[in-house]
Design a protein around this motif. Structure first.
Motif, PDB file in Angstrom:
ATOM      1  N   LEU A  51      52.384  39.364  41.384  1.00  0.00           N
ATOM      2  CA  LEU A  51      50.982  39.643  41.912  1.00  0.00           C
ATOM      3  C   LEU A  51      51.019  39.229  43.630  1.00  0.00           C
ATOM      4  O   LEU A  51      51.150  38.305  44.049  1.00  0.00           O
ATOM      5  CB  LEU A  51      49.897  38.754  41.296  1.00  0.00           C
ATOM      6  CG  LEU A  51      49.137  39.432  40.217  1.00  0.00           C
ATOM      7  CD1 LEU A  51      49.818  39.714  38.979  1.00  0.00           C
ATOM      8  CD2 LEU A  51      48.104  38.403  39.629  1.00  0.00           C
TER       9      LEU A  51
ATOM     10  N   SER B  53      47.765  40.418  46.533  1.00  0.00           N
ATOM     11  CA  SER B  53      46.741  41.164  46.916  1.00  0.00           C
ATOM     12  C   SER B  53      46.666  41.378  48.293  1.00  0.00           C
ATOM     13  O   SER B  53      47.014  40.418  49.249  1.00  0.00           O
ATOM     14  CB  SER B  53      45.288  40.186  46.453  1.00  0.00           C
ATOM     15  OG  SER B  53      44.331  40.812  47.062  1.00  0.00           O
TER      16      SER B  53
ATOM     17  N   VAL C 126      47.360  34.999  47.380  1.00  0.00           N
ATOM     18  CA  VAL C 126      47.000  34.797  45.894  1.00  0.00           C
ATOM     19  C   VAL C 126      47.611  33.245  45.451  1.00  0.00           C
ATOM     20  O   VAL C 126      48.228  33.011  46.477  1.00  0.00           O
ATOM     21  CB  VAL C 126      47.722  35.737  44.901  1.00  0.00           C
ATOM     22  CG1 VAL C 126      47.058  37.237  45.493  1.00  0.00           C
ATOM     23  CG2 VAL C 126      49.179  35.807  45.162  1.00  0.00           C
ATOM     24  N   GLY C 127      47.296  32.790  44.241  1.00  0.00           N
ATOM     25  CA  GLY C 127      48.045  31.679  43.917  1.00  0.00           C
ATOM     26  C   GLY C 127      47.560  30.473  44.573  1.00  0.00           C
ATOM     27  O   GLY C 127      48.205  29.479  44.492  1.00  0.00           O
ATOM     28  N   GLU C 128      46.502  30.468  44.952  1.00  0.00           N
ATOM     29  CA  GLU C 128      45.626  28.936  45.598  1.00  0.00           C
ATOM     30  C   GLU C 128      45.081  28.177  44.391  1.00  0.00           C
ATOM     31  O   GLU C 128      43.817  27.740  44.525  1.00  0.00           O
ATOM     32  CB  GLU C 128      44.722  29.544  46.683  1.00  0.00           C
ATOM     33  CG  GLU C 128      45.308  29.963  48.088  1.00  0.00           C
ATOM     34  CD  GLU C 128      46.247  29.099  48.849  1.00  0.00           C
ATOM     35  OE1 GLU C 128      46.095  28.015  48.365  1.00  0.00           O
ATOM     36  OE2 GLU C 128      46.964  29.610  49.395  1.00  0.00           O
ATOM     37  N   TYR C 129      45.980  27.855  43.461  1.00  0.00           N
ATOM     38  CA  TYR C 129      45.600  27.019  42.351  1.00  0.00           C
ATOM     39  C   TYR C 129      45.174  25.668  42.963  1.00  0.00           C
ATOM     40  O   TYR C 129      44.285  25.059  42.083  1.00  0.00           O
ATOM     41  CB  TYR C 129      46.872  26.809  41.315  1.00  0.00           C
ATOM     42  CG  TYR C 129      47.401  28.209  41.100  1.00  0.00           C
ATOM     43  CD1 TYR C 129      46.992  29.174  40.704  1.00  0.00           C
ATOM     44  CD2 TYR C 129      48.778  28.108  40.893  1.00  0.00           C
ATOM     45  CE1 TYR C 129      47.245  30.320  40.233  1.00  0.00           C
ATOM     46  CE2 TYR C 129      49.545  29.264  40.522  1.00  0.00           C
ATOM     47  CZ  TYR C 129      48.851  30.410  40.134  1.00  0.00           C
ATOM     48  OH  TYR C 129      49.625  31.555  39.742  1.00  0.00           O
TER      49      TYR C 129
ATOM     50  N   ILE D 135      41.295  25.437  43.508  1.00  0.00           N
ATOM     51  CA  ILE D 135      40.101  25.615  42.341  1.00  0.00           C
ATOM     52  C   ILE D 135      39.391  24.584  42.156  1.00  0.00           C
ATOM     53  O   ILE D 135      39.821  23.507  41.926  1.00  0.00           O
ATOM     54  CB  ILE D 135      40.897  26.056  41.211  1.00  0.00           C
ATOM     55  CG1 ILE D 135      41.769  27.352  41.389  1.00  0.00           C
ATOM     56  CG2 ILE D 135      39.694  26.523  40.033  1.00  0.00           C
ATOM     57  CD1 ILE D 135      42.547  27.448  40.310  1.00  0.00           C
TER      58      ILE D 135
ATOM     59  N   GLY E  20      42.028  23.864  36.069  1.00  0.00           N
ATOM     60  CA  GLY E  20      42.282  24.578  37.090  1.00  0.00           C
ATOM     61  C   GLY E  20      42.880  25.974  36.657  1.00  0.00           C
ATOM     62  O   GLY E  20      42.684  27.206  36.777  1.00  0.00           O
TER      63      GLY E  20
ATOM     64  N   GLY F 248      41.426  29.105  33.555  1.00  0.00           N
ATOM     65  CA  GLY F 248      40.707  30.611  33.807  1.00  0.00           C
ATOM     66  C   GLY F 248      41.999  31.614  33.999  1.00  0.00           C
ATOM     67  O   GLY F 248      41.827  32.741  33.594  1.00  0.00           O
ATOM     68  N   ILE F 249      43.086  31.087  34.599  1.00  0.00           N
ATOM     69  CA  ILE F 249      44.396  32.143  34.547  1.00  0.00           C
ATOM     70  C   ILE F 249      44.910  32.438  33.475  1.00  0.00           C
ATOM     71  O   ILE F 249      45.508  33.671  33.350  1.00  0.00           O
ATOM     72  CB  ILE F 249      45.083  31.384  35.681  1.00  0.00           C
ATOM     73  CG1 ILE F 249      44.473  31.291  37.169  1.00  0.00           C
ATOM     74  CG2 ILE F 249      46.407  32.044  35.931  1.00  0.00           C
ATOM     75  CD1 ILE F 249      44.753  30.062  37.746  1.00  0.00           C
TER      76      ILE F 249
ATOM     77  N   GLY G  94      38.687  30.249  38.986  1.00  0.00           N
ATOM     78  CA  GLY G  94      40.013  30.177  39.000  1.00  0.00           C
ATOM     79  C   GLY G  94      40.821  31.709  39.356  1.00  0.00           C
ATOM     80  O   GLY G  94      41.960  31.731  39.861  1.00  0.00           O
ATOM     81  N   ILE G  95      40.156  32.650  38.693  1.00  0.00           N
ATOM     82  CA  ILE G  95      40.808  33.778  38.836  1.00  0.00           C
ATOM     83  C   ILE G  95      40.699  34.410  40.522  1.00  0.00           C
ATOM     84  O   ILE G  95      41.570  34.991  41.041  1.00  0.00           O
ATOM     85  CB  ILE G  95      40.178  34.855  38.133  1.00  0.00           C
ATOM     86  CG1 ILE G  95      40.334  34.363  36.554  1.00  0.00           C
ATOM     87  CG2 ILE G  95      40.516  36.599  38.417  1.00  0.00           C
ATOM     88  CD1 ILE G  95      39.367  34.608  35.553  1.00  0.00           C
TER      89      ILE G  95
ATOM     90  N   HIS H  57      40.853  32.419  42.915  1.00  0.00           N
ATOM     91  CA  HIS H  57      41.962  31.820  43.943  1.00  0.00           C
ATOM     92  C   HIS H  57      43.115  32.251  43.233  1.00  0.00           C
ATOM     93  O   HIS H  57      44.325  32.221  44.287  1.00  0.00           O
ATOM     94  CB  HIS H  57      41.765  30.252  43.413  1.00  0.00           C
ATOM     95  CG  HIS H  57      40.410  29.540  44.274  1.00  0.00           C
ATOM     96  ND1 HIS H  57      39.499  29.369  43.950  1.00  0.00           N
ATOM     97  CD2 HIS H  57      40.676  28.946  45.351  1.00  0.00           C
ATOM     98  CE1 HIS H  57      38.655  28.766  44.406  1.00  0.00           C
ATOM     99  NE2 HIS H  57      39.267  28.456  45.598  1.00  0.00           N
ATOM    100  N   ALA H  58      43.432  32.610  42.297  1.00  0.00           N
ATOM    101  CA  ALA H  58      44.663  32.898  41.880  1.00  0.00           C
ATOM    102  C   ALA H  58      45.045  34.606  42.251  1.00  0.00           C
ATOM    103  O   ALA H  58      46.295  34.786  42.473  1.00  0.00           O
ATOM    104  CB  ALA H  58      44.771  32.982  40.282  1.00  0.00           C
ATOM    105  N   ALA H  59      44.179  35.337  42.323  1.00  0.00           N
ATOM    106  CA  ALA H  59      44.581  36.654  42.314  1.00  0.00           C
ATOM    107  C   ALA H  59      43.998  37.382  43.506  1.00  0.00           C
ATOM    108  O   ALA H  59      44.192  38.575  44.054  1.00  0.00           O
ATOM    109  CB  ALA H  59      44.059  37.617  40.861  1.00  0.00           C
TER     110      ALA H  59
END
Lengths: 304, 304
Positions: free
Chosen positions: A153, A155, A160-163, A166, A234, A237-238, B237-238, B240-242
């Motif tokens: 992924l 964007s 992205v990926g800022e876990y 969260i 965290g 949701g993913i 969470g989504i 931040h992730a995507a």
């Protein structure tokens, strides 16, 4: 790039800049580390480290270095080749552009350190052969990558990926990002060490020491349980949004091993009913994931 | 498929099965709705509705119907063509297979209703032209799609987009999925109506009535605020992730309009520091998104 080409990879961290020149088999032909100066000076240090590694090669080997990749922390705009923001190194909108390619005489790619680290763990590390993988790089900060249906992924709207950012605790601690209760405030290496000292009154060298104490020290057990809960909150949701089959814990902190992977798997599974629980495993590259990713990225030329 | 081909789309819901035959411009040539029988009988009702719509066409038009798509609720295994689970219709591992293609004499595609609904909102609805879009279909349940970098996420490990089952309240209500505190227990249409009645003591016809009361009735305001908070907690969470640039609220409940989109945008933005906040807009297809998606899917043959 020719099969016998060499690549130069530089992984720029908040503390050190690590560099390697490697061949297609991953053999290291030159290696070096320098301290990371703050601000713009870091870019001169990167240039000098690249110079030095290239100068250590014979002329024949030097001529075979086909491409370099410099991977940077923080927020990186790869399209405009700008280091947008790094709190650790003190950058804000630094143009990287062509400064290294002119200096080294080879094409130089720029990427986000965690993007290449997670991509390398997925493609050639612990995630080899899986199509749906969430990589969480645990270290000073926490962030990662997500691959779904065999695709990484990215964007075009932002990173992205800022876990780690969260928010998971309404009454949580302040985070460097300005928010409160972020995953990083509980589960990063520094946060784990701080929480242990706050709880036990004992100073320690870092999170690794907390992991080592987990079977014998109730304070260490409690601190680790909090970190695992924050990570699970965290990531939950993913997991529902993207259904990864594998969560890979990479980066320096992943050295904690089963003390981290087993409780995290249980904590995620406990929060799920409808969606299948992912496996949780350690990354294969540990703190070297960024450097491994830089070399692979320099060789392949794209994160695919 | 030829430009002048017609397609048959069937959208199977917990209450009704809706069907349409449309041309490339979206003109409806035959339309019908029947009640959804429970269990296996639902498949006979789908077949009969398809028969009826096809029989309403002239022979010339009938010969131009090139493909059908049947979109199903719950968990759908499109690869093996199995309706894996639907609590609303009472299916468990029902083979869909070729039963409709043999009956109607055309290729019949099977998909998940929300997958095609979210995909249609992204591709030809409120998300047209955007590459990074999270679609949340609000109705009896809550689920959706996620498109990142111009690609719709599909995981081979399980069904993605299960936003409604992200647990967001530790002390929450029980959910049909077996978990407690899921987003759906607070923000679905039925949950909003129930929460209002519990709070106010007044029976109402549904969530739409709560939305209509939001400016004048403090109970309605509080119930909607809870729903918005639960959606924001689930989606954070989504985000931040995507890093989606757009969140589209589709499905029947999206008729609430700005009463829902504006507070949800604010609630998401309040929870963010590092990552840019997405816009929040209404879907263009409302409760017709599944049918619009079925027609588009039948025409294009793939969710791309």
């Amino acid at each position: 790039m020719a099969d016998d080409a060499l690549v130069l990879g530089l992984d720029v961290g908040g503390t050190t800049i690590k560099g390697e020149i490697t061949d297609a088999a991953g053999r290291v032909l030159a290696v070096g580390t320098v301290a990371t100066p703050q601000g713009e000076a870091a870019f001169e240090a990167m240039g000098a480290l690249g110079d030095q590694l290239l100068s250590e090669l014979t002329a024949e080997l030097r001529s075979r270095v086909g491409r370099a990749a410099v991977v940077l922390p923080g927020i990186v705009d790869t399209v405009r080749s700008i280091a947008v923001f790094s709190s650790n190194v003190g950058w804000r909108d630094v143009k990287v552009g062509d400064r290294f390619s002119d200096r080294w005489g080879i094409p130089v790619l720029i990427e986000h350190d965690v993007a290449v680290a997670g991509w390398a763990e997925w493609r050639v590390g612990a995630g080899r052969g899986y199509d749906n993988v969430c990589v969480v790089i645990l270290g000073t900060g926490i962030s990662g990558t997500l691959s779904v249906g065999g695709r990484l992924l990215r964007s075009s709207y932002g990173q992205v990926g800022e876990y780690g950012h969260i928010p998971v605790r309404a009454d949580g601690l302040p985070c460097l990002c300005g928010n409160t209760g972020c995953v990083e405030t509980i589960a990063s290496g520094a946060s784990i060490a701080r929480a242990y000292t706050r709880r036990s009154g004992r100073e320690i060298s870092g999170a690794a020491e907390v992991f080592a104490l987990v079977d014998t020290d109730p304070d260490a057990t409690a601190v680790l349980a909090d970190a695992v809960d924050a990570l699970a909150d965290g990531l939950i949701g993913i997991v529902h949004a993207a259904c990864p089959e594998l969560v890979i814990l990479g980066g320096g902190l992943a050295g904690a091993g089963a003390a981290l992977t087993e409780p995290l798997h249980r904590a995620i599974a406990d929060r799920l009913r409808l969606v299948p629980a992912p496996q949780v495993v350690l990354g294969e590259f540990g703190a070297r994931a960024g450097l491994a990713g830089a070399a692979l990225f320099a060789r392949q030329g794209a994160l695919e």
